[in-house]
Each structure stands twice: as C-alpha cells, then as structure tokens.
Design an enzyme around this catalytic site. Structure first.
Site, PDB file in Angstrom:
ATOM      1  N   GLU A  62      96.549  80.902 -17.964  1.00  0.00           N
ATOM      2  CA  GLU A  62      96.597  82.328 -17.617  1.00  0.00           C
ATOM      3  C   GLU A  62      96.106  83.187 -18.787  1.00  0.00           C
ATOM      4  O   GLU A  62      95.337  84.124 -18.594  1.00  0.00           O
ATOM      5  CB  GLU A  62      98.028  82.737 -17.234  1.00  0.00           C
ATOM      6  CG  GLU A  62      98.082  84.186 -16.776  1.00  0.00           C
ATOM      7  CD  GLU A  62      99.502  84.721 -16.688  1.00  0.00           C
ATOM      8  OE1 GLU A  62     100.380  84.037 -16.137  1.00  0.00           O
ATOM      9  OE2 GLU A  62      99.718  85.839 -17.189  1.00  0.00           O
ATOM     10  N   CYS A  84     105.643  89.662 -14.863  1.00  0.00           N
ATOM     11  CA  CYS A  84     105.699  89.796 -13.404  1.00  0.00           C
ATOM     12  C   CYS A  84     107.154  89.904 -12.963  1.00  0.00           C
ATOM     13  O   CYS A  84     108.075  89.565 -13.714  1.00  0.00           O
ATOM     14  CB  CYS A  84     104.977  88.646 -12.724  1.00  0.00           C
ATOM     15  SG  CYS A  84     105.962  87.172 -12.611  1.00  0.00           S
TER      16      CYS A  84
END
Ligand code: SF4
Length: 379
Positions: free
Chosen positions: A151, A256
């Site tokens: 990521e 997140c």
C-alpha cells in the site's frame, strides 16, 4: 453519536473470553475477495493472476490459489511470475492495497485491462486523493508508512507523480528527517539516509520547506498523530507560528475507518482485567501487528494465524512480529479459574478463524460446552 467499544463477554464458566466490539474483515477486504471470486466464476478457462497477495491472510490466499489464481509477486514486490508470460487475454487482478502507476502502465501496455479487475480499496484511494490535494498546493508529501508494504509503495507512486515525496517509517525516522528541515544535518546526507524512500529529483535543500503528511491506512493512530504533531512543531519552531500555513498542510490523518474502529475496540477491551490476549491474523498484516502492539503494552499477548497454533492447553506457537519469528511458549494459560482472555483479529482475518480459536480453547481445556450453548452466549 458516541460509539460503543465495550467488549462482548463469552462466559464459558472456567473460561471467559472478552471479544473486541469490532474486529475482523473490513469493507475493502470483503469487496476485494468478492470481486476475485466473481472473476474466477465468470471467466472459466481464462488465466487469472493476482498482482500480489490479495490480502495479508494465508487462508484466503490459499483458497484463491486452489481456484487456479496465481500470484505474480510476493509481498515485497519480488517477481514470482514474469510479466513476459502475460498476454492480452489474461486477467490480472489488482489487490486491495492498490498498485503503483508504473505497474498499471506495464499491464495496460501489454493490452491487459485493469479497471474491471481493480479491487483497490476506496480508503486507499482516499489517501491518494488527499496527496493530490496537498501536491496541488505545492507541499511536499511525507508518507508515514512501512516503506516495503504494497500500500505504501502504491501511495508513494501516486504521490510522487504529483509532488516531491518521502516515506518515514516511524518516529525515529521522522526525527532524523526533521534534522534536514532544521539544517542540523547537511542535505547531502539525506540521500543515503533515506535511500529508496524519496522521489526522483528530490531536493533535500528545498523540498522540505512546505510539507504535508499522509499515512498508510493501517498505521497505529497514536503514532501517526505524534508524527504529524512533531513535524508541525518543527515547522513552527523554524518559521514562526504566524506563517505555519505556508509550511505545513493541516490535514487529518488518513487512517481508514476499520483501522480506527479495531484499535479503539482494543483499547475498550483492554479496560477489562484479563490474564492474556490472543490476536488472530496473518503474520504479515500491518493492521493486525498494531493491535498486537496495543495489547502487548498491557498483558502477555499471543499473535497466532489460526487455531492450529494452540498445540495444547500447555503450548502455543505464536509470532513475534518485532523479531519476525515464530516462538513456542509453554504454560501460556494460567493455572486458575476462570481464565480470562481478551480476543480480537485483524481486518484481513475471516471471522471463522476467531470461532476456530474459541473452539480450540474449549477443546484443549476440555470444557463440556456444545455449539448451542456457545451460540446462546452471543444472545
Ligand atoms: S484495512 Fe482499511 S484501507 Fe485496508 S482494505 Fe480494509 S478498509 Fe480498506
């Protein structure tokens, strides 16, 4: 509305398990798995590849492999299958962490369409959008993340397409980076110290005058906040408070929702008195390792990938993510009743694995509890 982060108590008599209020699969992982299996179903006879591990969970990945899906790279970008083997007829799925612009272009150049099979999580895309906004205002992007994580590599690629970018892995590296801002260290030294972590043509003498911070979605919330606060203070000290907006882009973190909720639920769970904690998840899962880190601060913690790691009532095989090795610990369960265990799992861990661990504890402790009695506990 204030969210409830109190754990759920499974009272099994001699065994009491406090389950975190939020744990396990997140939206991004569920979505990615659904797309991957749908792709397999809808494309019989086609060769299907995954750019890298779908998510950091060995069981899910093994399941996909058993359906004929092949992984092109390992977790650290090492090529397992050459791109030369691909043809325009093949399907290549982009995993939930997203991928670099370079790899996406490579696939498109081979005639492979990536849009339809792109499972990049929208919360990762949100980080890319945030970097773009910061870049448009001419700030350099500081990415707090694990430099080798898929990521972070994807975010770095997207960020550096728009602005000078540099990755910091932790507070220690942030403190060192700040020394180039304050000129405590000569700029020339930067390139060696941050090797492979800065964008092409990065100018350490100029590109650290205006900065903004984004982060890998699964970092520890307190670390991310501390890093942004630290850099802001460094800029205030150097440029005076009145001009801070010219030097530091004030943005909120880009963690997140699943990372935040799972971490907050662990904090809620840690308010209960317990003998030990068990965290279930893939050993290379970033978000899971942060849950382990939180638990470790308070009590003995065992990071396991499945129920098979509980060898008996005496022995457990578990992962030490600091030393990156699996250890065998004896007498991990205390000689008392009730035994109190805190339990949670990472965002890439199927709930069935947590259920498996609970059942395994019941088995090794030889508790006479039926599934019905167990289910009744949830009611
Ligand atoms: S952990 Fe967060 S960013 Fe990662 S896939 Fe899940 S929801 Fe998306």
């Amino acid at each position: 509305m204030k969210k409830d982060f109190t754990p759920t108590l499974l009272d099994l008599g001699p065994l009491q398990i406090y389950l975190a209020r939020h744990f396990g699969f997140c939206y991004g992982v569920e979505n990615a798995i659904e797309i991957a299996f749908r792709t397999v179903e809808e494309n019989p006879g086609k060769r299907i590849f995954l750019l890298s591990e779908m998510i950091h969970n060995p069981q899910v990945n093994a399941d996909l492999q058993s359906h004929g899906v092949r992984f092109m790279q390992d977790n650290y970008g090492k090529q397992l299958i050459s791109f030369d083997e691909l043809t325009a007829d093949d399907i290549v799925i982009i995993p939930a962490f997203g991928t670099t612009l370079q790899l996406e272009k490579k696939l498109n150049d081979l005639g492979i369409q990536t849009e339809k099979y792109n499972t990049t999580c929208p919360f990762v895309e949100k980080v890319w959008n945030r970097s773009e906004q910061i870049a448009k205002k001419n700030y350099t992007i500081i990415i707090h993340g694990k430099p080798k994580h898929e990521e972070t590599r994807a975010t770095f690629s997207h960020a550096s397409a728009n602005a000078p970018s540099v990755v910091v892995k932790d507070m220690q590296q942030t403190i060192e980076l700040a020394k180039y801002i304050t000129r405590e260290k000569p700029s020339e030294q930067f390139y060696e110290e941050f090797k492979d972590q800065f964008s092409e043509n990065f100018d350490a003498a100029k590109d650290l005058e205006r900065i903004g911070v984004v982060n890998q979605t699964t970092m520890l919330a307190s670390d991310t906040q501390a890093i942004a606060d630290y850099l802001k203070q460094v800029m205030i000290a150097k440029y005076k408070p009145a001009t801070i907006d010219n030097h530091f882009a004030d943005t909120r973190d880009t963690l997140c929702y699943a990372t935040l909720e799972n971490q907050q639920a662990v904090s809620g769970m840690l308010e209960r008195d317990a003998d030990l904690a068990i965290v279930v998840g893939g050993y290379n899962s970033s978000n899971t390792s942060h849950l382990v880190e939180l638990c470790e601060e308070k009590l003995p913690t065992y990071f396991i990938s499945s129920e098979e790691k509980i060898l008996s009532a005496k022995e457990i095989q578990h992962y030490n993510f600091h030393a990156k090795e699996e250890l065998l610990t004896s007498d991990f369960l205390p000689q008392k009743t009730p035994i109190k265990i805190l339990m949670t799992s990472g965002a890439s861990c199927p709930d069935a694995l947590v259920e498996g661990v609970i059942n395994r504890l019941i088995e090794v402790l030889d508790l006479k509890i039926s599934t019905e009695q167990l289910i009744e506990q949830f009611h």
